[in-house]
Design a protein around this motif. Structure first.
Motif, PDB file in Angstrom:
ATOM      1  N   VAL A  32      66.717  76.771  38.907  1.00 16.71           N
ATOM      2  CA  VAL A  32      65.771  76.039  38.059  1.00 16.71           C
ATOM      3  C   VAL A  32      64.816  75.223  38.914  1.00 16.71           C
ATOM      4  N   LEU A  33      63.682  74.866  38.298  1.00 11.09           N
ATOM      5  CA  LEU A  33      62.753  73.921  38.884  1.00 11.09           C
ATOM      6  C   LEU A  33      63.137  72.503  38.448  1.00 11.09           C
ATOM      7  N   PRO A  34      62.511  71.477  39.003  1.00  8.36           N
ATOM      8  CA  PRO A  34      62.889  70.101  38.645  1.00  8.36           C
ATOM      9  C   PRO A  34      62.761  69.781  37.163  1.00  8.36           C
ATOM     10  N   ASP A  35      61.876  70.482  36.447  1.00 12.43           N
ATOM     11  CA  ASP A  35      61.750  70.226  35.008  1.00 12.43           C
ATOM     12  C   ASP A  35      62.695  71.098  34.193  1.00 12.43           C
ATOM     13  N   LEU A  36      63.634  71.783  34.877  1.00 14.42           N
ATOM     14  CA  LEU A  36      64.661  72.637  34.282  1.00 14.42           C
ATOM     15  C   LEU A  36      64.131  73.984  33.783  1.00 14.42           C
ATOM     16  N   THR A  37      62.885  74.304  34.078  1.00 12.08           N
ATOM     17  CA  THR A  37      62.406  75.660  33.843  1.00 12.08           C
ATOM     18  C   THR A  37      63.144  76.623  34.770  1.00 12.08           C
ATOM     19  N   LEU A  38      63.643  77.722  34.229  1.00 17.23           N
ATOM     20  CA  LEU A  38      64.307  78.699  35.074  1.00 17.23           C
ATOM     21  C   LEU A  38      63.342  79.258  36.107  1.00 17.23           C
ATOM     22  N   THR A  39      63.833  79.457  37.309  1.00 17.24           N
ATOM     23  CA  THR A  39      63.010  80.095  38.334  1.00 17.24           C
ATOM     24  C   THR A  39      62.479  81.432  37.836  1.00 17.24           C
ATOM     25  N   LEU A  40      63.313  82.174  37.129  1.00 16.50           N
ATOM     26  CA  LEU A  40      62.901  83.448  36.549  1.00 16.50           C
ATOM     27  C   LEU A  40      61.657  83.278  35.674  1.00 16.50           C
ATOM     28  N   ASP A  41      61.674  82.299  34.786  1.00 16.71           N
ATOM     29  CA  ASP A  41      60.540  82.084  33.883  1.00 16.71           C
ATOM     30  C   ASP A  41      59.315  81.587  34.639  1.00 16.71           C
ATOM     31  N   ALA A  42      59.542  80.713  35.618  1.00 16.84           N
ATOM     32  CA  ALA A  42      58.418  80.185  36.383  1.00 16.84           C
ATOM     33  C   ALA A  42      57.741  81.278  37.198  1.00 16.84           C
ATOM     34  N   LEU A  43      58.535  82.147  37.809  1.00 15.73           N
ATOM     35  CA  LEU A  43      57.952  83.232  38.593  1.00 15.73           C
ATOM     36  C   LEU A  43      57.242  84.233  37.694  1.00 15.73           C
ATOM     37  N   SER A  44      57.827  84.502  36.526  1.00 16.39           N
ATOM     38  CA  SER A  44      57.179  85.412  35.581  1.00 16.39           C
ATOM     39  C   SER A  44      55.831  84.852  35.140  1.00 16.39           C
ATOM     40  N   ALA A  45      55.811  83.559  34.820  1.00 24.98           N
ATOM     41  CA  ALA A  45      54.564  82.931  34.382  1.00 24.98           C
ATOM     42  C   ALA A  45      53.516  82.900  35.491  1.00 24.98           C
ATOM     43  N   ALA A  46      53.983  82.847  36.742  1.00 24.89           N
ATOM     44  CA  ALA A  46      53.058  82.792  37.872  1.00 24.89           C
ATOM     45  C   ALA A  46      52.575  84.180  38.285  1.00 24.89           C
ATOM     46  N   GLY A  47      53.079  85.209  37.625  1.00 24.73           N
ATOM     47  CA  GLY A  47      52.627  86.561  37.928  1.00 24.73           C
ATOM     48  C   GLY A  47      53.352  87.231  39.074  1.00 24.73           C
TER      49      GLY A  47
END
Length: 370
Positions: A32-47
């Motif tokens: 997870v990132l510090p705001d508890l967003t999953l790394t999976l979701d953050a990477l997906s959103a970042a393309g």
């Protein structure tokens, strides 16, 4: 308070750091990132070009108990295939990685700093596959919650290598996953996305990062603190507190009496006191049976030495209850946990095992952080 920027946060801001056109993310709920967003979701959103996911022991969603996983499945949010890696290595794991079609494996799982916790060996096995297959390997580094200044316990004897220890490390290894990946020395294209702001003397509370339980029986930082020592009771008939709300902080057996707590407190071990208590595990050893034992209360994490404490507890249990205390399993699982047979031989001979625990020392070998 200090703020540590993890490798995952850095990669989410700049997916190009991973390299590769087909990424496979090895992760679980700790990614997870510090705001508890999953790394999976953050990477997906970042393309980021994610094409597959890989789960360790307990599964990518973290629902399975010890020594189990969730099997192959599909992630409902992204539609990506999830490949189960638990209990798979060698050619069988190579086949899984090849079938996934990835050209880069990205590891983002939080470790707890103990040699017999299996996530680092999932990393090790997948690094070995990546080396054989010519796949790039990227580690998104995270803090060692036990800090990076102290090691405890002897090195693993390679003759006792297993999935709770593949490579010679002390029981409390004092390294981050990125440092371990470098230390393992595989011939492959390895890149560690390092942290910003982490120091070896940091307690986890100083990092500014949220605590996410690494597995179902590792709920709190208190659990992690005692785990490198009390997890050794997994190799005995004592309950290590699985099936309670305080796993690894509660240790006991049906035949224990009030002497256990008093003898342990008499040792004056640094940074810890022992409370005489009763508990009834809901599953695992002695399920449904009221057992007596102790709860560890750590008063000073800096002074506390978990491996020394675990050895002391085993010694007292063996001396007080010689007619009851037994090893778990005919294959002496304890030898795999400890990394050699020196502990079982020492205890069976009635000797004090604390001599097997060298004085705490700074870790040696490649280090990424001052």
């Amino acid at each position: 308070m200090s703020y540590v920027r993890t490798g995952a946060e850095r990669l989410a801001a700049d997916p190009a750091l991973a390299g590769g056109a087909r990424l496979g993310l090895i992760t679980n709920p700790t990614g997870v990132l510090p705001d508890l967003t999953l790394t999976l979701d953050a990477l997906s959103a970042a393309g980021a070009p994610l094409t597959a996911l890989f789960g360790p022991e307990h599964g990518m969603r973290g629902t399975a108990q010890a020594n189990f996983s969730e099997g192959d499945t599909t992630d409902p949010r992204t539609g990506l295939p999830v490949f189960d890696t638990h209990k798979i290595d060698g050619a069988a794991l190579d086949e899984v990685v090849a079938r996934s079609g990835v050209d880069t494996l990205v590891f983002d799982i939080a470790d707890v700093g103990a040699r017999f916790y299996t996530y680092i060996w999932t990393m090790y096995d997948l690094m070995a596959s990546a080396s054989r297959l010519g796949v790039r390997f990227v580690v998104l580094d995270r803090p060692n919650p036990l800090g990076g200044l102290v090691t405890e316990g002897p090195m693993l004897d390679p003759a006792f290598a297993s999935f709770v220890g593949r490579f010679p490390l002390p029981v409390r290894h004092g390294r981050t996953a990125g440092e371990l990946a470098t230390l393992f020395g595989f011939d492959l294209d390895l890149h560690v996305v390092t942290m910003d702001g982490w120091r070896r003397d940091m307690g986890f509370e100083e990092t500014g990062l949220p605590w996410v339980m690494p597995s179902v029986n590792m709920p709190t930082l208190d659990t992690v603190t005692v785990y490198p020592g009390t997890a050794l009771f997994e190799g005995t008939d004592f309950s290590e507190g699985r099936g309670t709300t305080r796993p690894f902080e509660l240790v006991g057996a049906p035949y224990v009496d009030d002497r256990f707590a008093s003898e342990l407190n008499a040792l004056g071990l640094p940074g810890v006191r022992f409370r005489d208590t009763w508990f009834t595990p809901t599953f695992h050893k002695h399920a449904g049976v009221a057992v007596r034992g102790v709860q560890l209360h750590v008063s000073d994490r800096t002074a506390f030495r978990p491996v020394l404490t675990g050895l002391s507890m085993l010694h007292v249990a063996r001396v007080l209850y010689p007619d009851h205390f037994t090893w778990r399993g005919s294959d002496l699982f304890m030898d795999h946990l400890w990394g050699s047979d020196t502990l079982t031989r020492c205890l069976d001979a009635g000797e004090d095992p604390r001599e097997l625990c060298p004085d705490p020392a700074h870790p040696e070998g490649p280090l990424l952080y001052a």
